[in-house]
Scaffold this motif. Structure first.
Motif, PDB file in Angstrom:
ATOM      1  N   GLY A 157     -11.728 -21.031  -3.171  1.00 49.80           N
ATOM      2  CA  GLY A 157     -10.707 -20.307  -3.011  1.00 49.80           C
ATOM      3  C   GLY A 157     -10.706 -19.506  -4.793  1.00 49.80           C
ATOM      4  O   GLY A 157     -10.498 -18.490  -4.680  1.00 49.80           O
ATOM      5  N   GLY A 158     -11.024 -20.327  -5.641  1.00 46.01           N
ATOM      6  CA  GLY A 158     -10.909 -19.638  -6.925  1.00 46.01           C
ATOM      7  C   GLY A 158     -11.866 -18.592  -7.021  1.00 46.01           C
ATOM      8  O   GLY A 158     -11.771 -17.463  -7.848  1.00 46.01           O
ATOM      9  N   VAL A 159     -13.340 -18.934  -6.566  1.00 50.13           N
ATOM     10  CA  VAL A 159     -14.263 -17.869  -6.893  1.00 50.13           C
ATOM     11  C   VAL A 159     -14.024 -16.814  -5.889  1.00 50.13           C
ATOM     12  O   VAL A 159     -14.289 -15.529  -6.449  1.00 50.13           O
ATOM     13  N   ALA A 160     -13.424 -16.985  -4.857  1.00 50.20           N
ATOM     14  CA  ALA A 160     -13.338 -15.655  -3.784  1.00 50.20           C
ATOM     15  C   ALA A 160     -12.086 -15.085  -4.715  1.00 50.20           C
ATOM     16  O   ALA A 160     -12.138 -13.700  -4.466  1.00 50.20           O
ATOM     17  N   GLY A 161     -11.053 -15.614  -4.934  1.00 46.99           N
ATOM     18  CA  GLY A 161      -9.907 -14.930  -5.489  1.00 46.99           C
ATOM     19  C   GLY A 161     -10.251 -14.082  -6.889  1.00 46.99           C
ATOM     20  O   GLY A 161      -9.945 -13.011  -7.315  1.00 46.99           O
ATOM     21  N   HIS A 162     -11.179 -14.677  -7.357  1.00 45.63           N
ATOM     22  CA  HIS A 162     -11.841 -14.070  -8.784  1.00 45.63           C
ATOM     23  C   HIS A 162     -12.488 -12.911  -8.272  1.00 45.63           C
ATOM     24  O   HIS A 162     -12.207 -11.570  -8.985  1.00 45.63           O
ATOM     25  N   TYR A 163     -13.007 -12.653  -7.356  1.00 44.86           N
ATOM     26  CA  TYR A 163     -13.943 -11.513  -6.919  1.00 44.86           C
ATOM     27  C   TYR A 163     -13.052 -10.539  -6.276  1.00 44.86           C
ATOM     28  O   TYR A 163     -13.164  -9.325  -6.349  1.00 44.86           O
ATOM     29  N   VAL A 164     -11.758 -10.954  -5.798  1.00 46.38           N
ATOM     30  CA  VAL A 164     -10.998  -9.996  -4.954  1.00 46.38           C
ATOM     31  C   VAL A 164     -10.102  -9.403  -6.158  1.00 46.38           C
ATOM     32  O   VAL A 164      -9.945  -8.082  -5.872  1.00 46.38           O
ATOM     33  N   GLY A 165      -9.770  -9.796  -7.178  1.00 42.83           N
ATOM     34  CA  GLY A 165      -9.034  -8.958  -8.169  1.00 42.83           C
ATOM     35  C   GLY A 165      -8.391  -9.805  -9.280  1.00 42.83           C
ATOM     36  O   GLY A 165      -8.644 -10.954  -9.066  1.00 42.83           O
ATOM     37  N   ARG A 166      -8.001  -9.180 -10.438  1.00 45.70           N
ATOM     38  CA  ARG A 166      -7.587  -9.872 -11.556  1.00 45.70           C
ATOM     39  C   ARG A 166      -6.242 -10.700 -10.909  1.00 45.70           C
ATOM     40  O   ARG A 166      -5.359 -10.135 -10.550  1.00 45.70           O
ATOM     41  N   GLY A 167      -6.275 -11.720 -11.492  1.00 38.91           N
ATOM     42  CA  GLY A 167      -4.983 -12.636 -11.247  1.00 38.91           C
ATOM     43  C   GLY A 167      -5.017 -13.351 -10.001  1.00 38.91           C
ATOM     44  O   GLY A 167      -4.011 -14.044  -9.828  1.00 38.91           O
ATOM     45  N   HIS A 168      -5.933 -13.216  -9.040  1.00 35.33           N
ATOM     46  CA  HIS A 168      -6.130 -13.627  -7.777  1.00 35.33           C
ATOM     47  C   HIS A 168      -6.755 -15.147  -7.667  1.00 35.33           C
ATOM     48  O   HIS A 168      -6.877 -15.771  -6.542  1.00 35.33           O
ATOM     49  N   ALA A 169      -7.273 -15.348  -8.922  1.00 33.01           N
ATOM     50  CA  ALA A 169      -8.023 -16.622  -8.928  1.00 33.01           C
ATOM     51  C   ALA A 169      -7.219 -17.845  -8.837  1.00 33.01           C
ATOM     52  O   ALA A 169      -7.700 -18.702  -7.824  1.00 33.01           O
ATOM     53  N   LEU A 170      -6.184 -18.050  -9.267  1.00 32.30           N
ATOM     54  CA  LEU A 170      -5.207 -18.978  -9.045  1.00 32.30           C
ATOM     55  C   LEU A 170      -4.580 -19.064  -7.713  1.00 32.30           C
ATOM     56  O   LEU A 170      -4.422 -20.093  -7.242  1.00 32.30           O
ATOM     57  N   ALA A 171      -4.205 -18.003  -7.140  1.00 36.05           N
ATOM     58  CA  ALA A 171      -3.798 -17.982  -5.765  1.00 36.05           C
ATOM     59  C   ALA A 171      -4.630 -18.408  -4.863  1.00 36.05           C
ATOM     60  O   ALA A 171      -4.620 -19.088  -3.750  1.00 36.05           O
ATOM     61  N   GLY A 172      -5.950 -17.854  -5.081  1.00 32.61           N
ATOM     62  CA  GLY A 172      -7.216 -18.458  -4.316  1.00 32.61           C
ATOM     63  C   GLY A 172      -7.530 -19.849  -4.279  1.00 32.61           C
ATOM     64  O   GLY A 172      -7.737 -20.661  -3.331  1.00 32.61           O
ATOM     65  N   ALA A 173      -7.470 -20.558  -5.605  1.00 29.31           N
ATOM     66  CA  ALA A 173      -7.587 -21.817  -5.509  1.00 29.31           C
ATOM     67  C   ALA A 173      -6.546 -22.707  -4.963  1.00 29.31           C
ATOM     68  O   ALA A 173      -6.911 -23.740  -4.450  1.00 29.31           O
ATOM     69  N   ALA A 174      -5.275 -22.296  -5.094  1.00 32.21           N
ATOM     70  CA  ALA A 174      -4.247 -22.802  -4.174  1.00 32.21           C
ATOM     71  C   ALA A 174      -4.445 -23.020  -3.101  1.00 32.21           C
ATOM     72  O   ALA A 174      -4.184 -23.862  -2.304  1.00 32.21           O
ATOM     73  N   ALA A 175      -4.511 -21.845  -2.565  1.00 34.03           N
ATOM     74  CA  ALA A 175      -4.957 -21.592  -0.869  1.00 34.03           C
ATOM     75  C   ALA A 175      -5.906 -22.359  -0.577  1.00 34.03           C
ATOM     76  O   ALA A 175      -5.915 -23.021   0.451  1.00 34.03           O
TER      77      ALA A 175
END
Length: 73
Positions: free
Chosen positions: A33-51
């Motif tokens: 999730g963190g990697v996917a959030g990182h590629y989605v956009g700035r600041g989404h890595a933490l949200a992706g990791a939590a999800a």
């Protein structure tokens, strides 16, 4: 940036300590999730990791329930 990763690592570590049997799923989900959030956009890595952690934790919990049910029958 380093602070965000430190916070994410702390969250994952605290969740892993709370449920040691399902920590593997949470850690795997948080990484993906963190990697996917990182590629989605700035600041989404933490949200992706939590999800990712929540989704993987739920998946492994359901898998454990199914294994227990199969062992009973």
């Amino acid at each position: 940036m380093l602070r965000k990763f430190a916070v994410a690592a702390g969250v994952v570590a605290s969740l892993a300590a709370a449920t040691p049997l399902l920590a593997k799923g949470c850690i795997r989900g948080a990484i993906v999730g963190g990697v996917a959030g990182h590629y989605v956009g700035r600041g989404h890595a933490l949200a992706g990791a939590a999800a990712g952690c929540i989704i993987a934790h739920h998946h492994y919990a359901e898998q454990a329930k199914a294994q227990k049910a199969a062992a009973r029958h």
